[in-house]
Design a protein around this motif. Structure first.
Motif, mmCIF file in Angstrom:
data_model
loop_
_atom_site.group_PDB
_atom_site.id
_atom_site.type_symbol
_atom_site.label_atom_id
_atom_site.label_comp_id
_atom_site.label_asym_id
_atom_site.label_seq_id
_atom_site.Cartn_x
_atom_site.Cartn_y
_atom_site.Cartn_z
ATOM 1 N N LEU A 81 0.838 -1.254 -0.115
ATOM 2 C CA LEU A 81 -0.061 -0.179 0.022
ATOM 3 C C LEU A 81 0.788 1.133 -0.167
ATOM 4 O O LEU A 81 1.927 1.325 0.833
ATOM 5 C CB LEU A 81 -0.860 0.049 1.348
ATOM 6 N N ILE A 82 0.557 2.197 -0.646
ATOM 7 C CA ILE A 82 1.172 3.669 -0.801
ATOM 8 C C ILE A 82 0.418 4.843 -0.437
ATOM 9 O O ILE A 82 -0.879 4.831 -1.208
ATOM 10 C CB ILE A 82 2.151 3.531 -2.350
ATOM 11 N N ASP A 83 0.569 5.743 0.276
ATOM 12 C CA ASP A 83 -0.021 6.770 0.732
ATOM 13 C C ASP A 83 0.896 7.706 0.507
ATOM 14 O O ASP A 83 2.041 7.670 0.050
ATOM 15 C CB ASP A 83 -0.782 6.828 1.973
ATOM 16 N N SER A 84 0.517 9.086 0.973
ATOM 17 C CA SER A 84 1.174 10.292 0.529
ATOM 18 C C SER A 84 2.531 10.432 1.636
ATOM 19 O O SER A 84 3.586 11.147 1.236
ATOM 20 C CB SER A 84 0.302 11.506 1.034
ATOM 21 N N LYS A 85 2.523 9.215 2.713
ATOM 22 C CA LYS A 85 3.921 9.324 3.358
ATOM 23 C C LYS A 85 4.492 8.149 3.751
ATOM 24 O O LYS A 85 5.653 8.184 3.853
ATOM 25 C CB LYS A 85 3.058 9.723 4.844
ATOM 26 N N TRP A 86 3.782 7.076 3.326
ATOM 27 C CA TRP A 86 4.528 5.792 3.709
ATOM 28 C C TRP A 86 4.310 4.731 2.407
ATOM 29 O O TRP A 86 3.417 4.906 1.741
ATOM 30 C CB TRP A 86 3.861 5.081 4.997
ATOM 31 N N ILE A 87 5.332 3.925 2.317
ATOM 32 C CA ILE A 87 4.839 2.551 1.527
ATOM 33 C C ILE A 87 4.977 1.224 2.577
ATOM 34 O O ILE A 87 5.998 1.151 3.405
ATOM 35 C CB ILE A 87 6.067 2.276 0.595
#
Length: 210
Positions: A81-87
Motif C-alpha cells: 500500500l502507498i499513501d502520501s507519507k509511507w509505503i
C-alpha cells in the motif's frame, strides 16, 4: 480414457508454462540480478534478505511490489500500500509457513512480515522490515550467523514483546543480539531475538540511506 486424460493435462500445462515464465521474468526484471533464487524455505528467505541488504534494495521505492514480495520472501499472499507519507508491505502467508496459530477465537499467521518506508523525511531514507514467528522456526542461531556473518554484539534494543522467555534449553537460548554495518553512504542494523532452543523468534532489519 487414461490416454485422453493425460493428453488434456499435458495441454493444460503447456498453456500455463508461458504465463509462469512471463511472471518469473517480470519479477526478475524488477529486482535485477541481486536475488537470483526465489525463497522456497526459511533459510532462502533470510539469504534473500541478506542479498537485498547488501544491495540496498530495502530503501528503493520500487522494492515493495506484490511480485517482489512473493519472489524474495516466498509469500503465498502479499500486499503493498502507498499513501502520501509511507509505503507499506506485509505478508501473512508463506509457502513454508504452516498452519495458522489458533488462540481461542483468534487465528494468527505462523509467520508475519511487515515492511515500511517513509516517503518524506529529514534527508535520510530509513526502511524497516520485521519478521515475527509465532511457531517454532527452522532457522537456528548457527544458521543465522552463517548467513549474516560475524561481528554481533548483545542488543541495546529493549526486549521485543515477541520474544518469549523460558529456561534456556540449548547454548545461545534466549540470545538477543544486534549487528551494524556501514557501506557506501548506507548503513543497516539487524536486531534478532532467539527462543530457549536458540531458534529465531523475531528479527528487525533497519536500513538507512544518507
Amino acid at each position: 480414457m487414461r490416454k485422453n486424460l493425460g493428453t488434456c493435462i499435458f495441454l493444460l500445462l503447456a498453456c500455463l508454462m508461458p504465463m509462469v515464465n512471463a511472471q518469473t521474468k517480470e519479477t526478475n526484471s524488477v529486482i535485477g540480478e541481486v536475488v537470483s533464487h526465489p525463497a522456497l524455505s526459511e533459510l532462502d528467505l533470510f539469504r534473500n534478505i541478506k542479498r537485498a541488504l547488501d544491495s540496498h534494495l530495502l530503501v528503493e521505492r520500487d522494492f515493495c511490489s506484490e511480485d517482489n514480495l512473493r519472489y524474495i520472501f516466498g509469500a503465498n499472499r502479499a500486499s503493498c500500500l502507498i499513501d502520501s507519507k509511507w509505503i507499506y508491505g506485509s505478508i501473512d502467508s508463506f509457502i513454508f509457513g504452516g498452519d495458522p496459530i489458533v488462540l481461542g477465537e483468534l487465528s494468527l499467521p505462523p509467520i508475519s512480515m511487515y515492511y515500511h518506508l517513509p516517503l518524506k523525511g529529514n534527508g535520510n531514507v530509513e526502511a524497516r522490515l520485521d519478521i515475527i514467528y509465532r511457531r517454532k522456526a527452522a532457522v537456528s542461531y548457527a544458521h543465522f550467523l552463517e548467513i549474516f556473518g560475524g561481528g554481533w554484539e548483545n542488543s541495546t534494543v529493549p526486549q521485543s514483546p515477541h520474544q518469549i522467555f523460558e529456561s534456556p534449553r540449548k547454548p545461545n537460548g534466549n540470545a538477543h543480539i544486534e549487528y551494524h554495518q556501514e557501506k557506501n553512504g548506507s548503513s543497516y542494523v539487524i536486531d534478532v531475538a532467539f527462543d530457549a532452543d536458540a531458534v529465531v523468534q523475531y528479527v528487525n532489519f533497519t536500513e538507512i540511506k544518507q
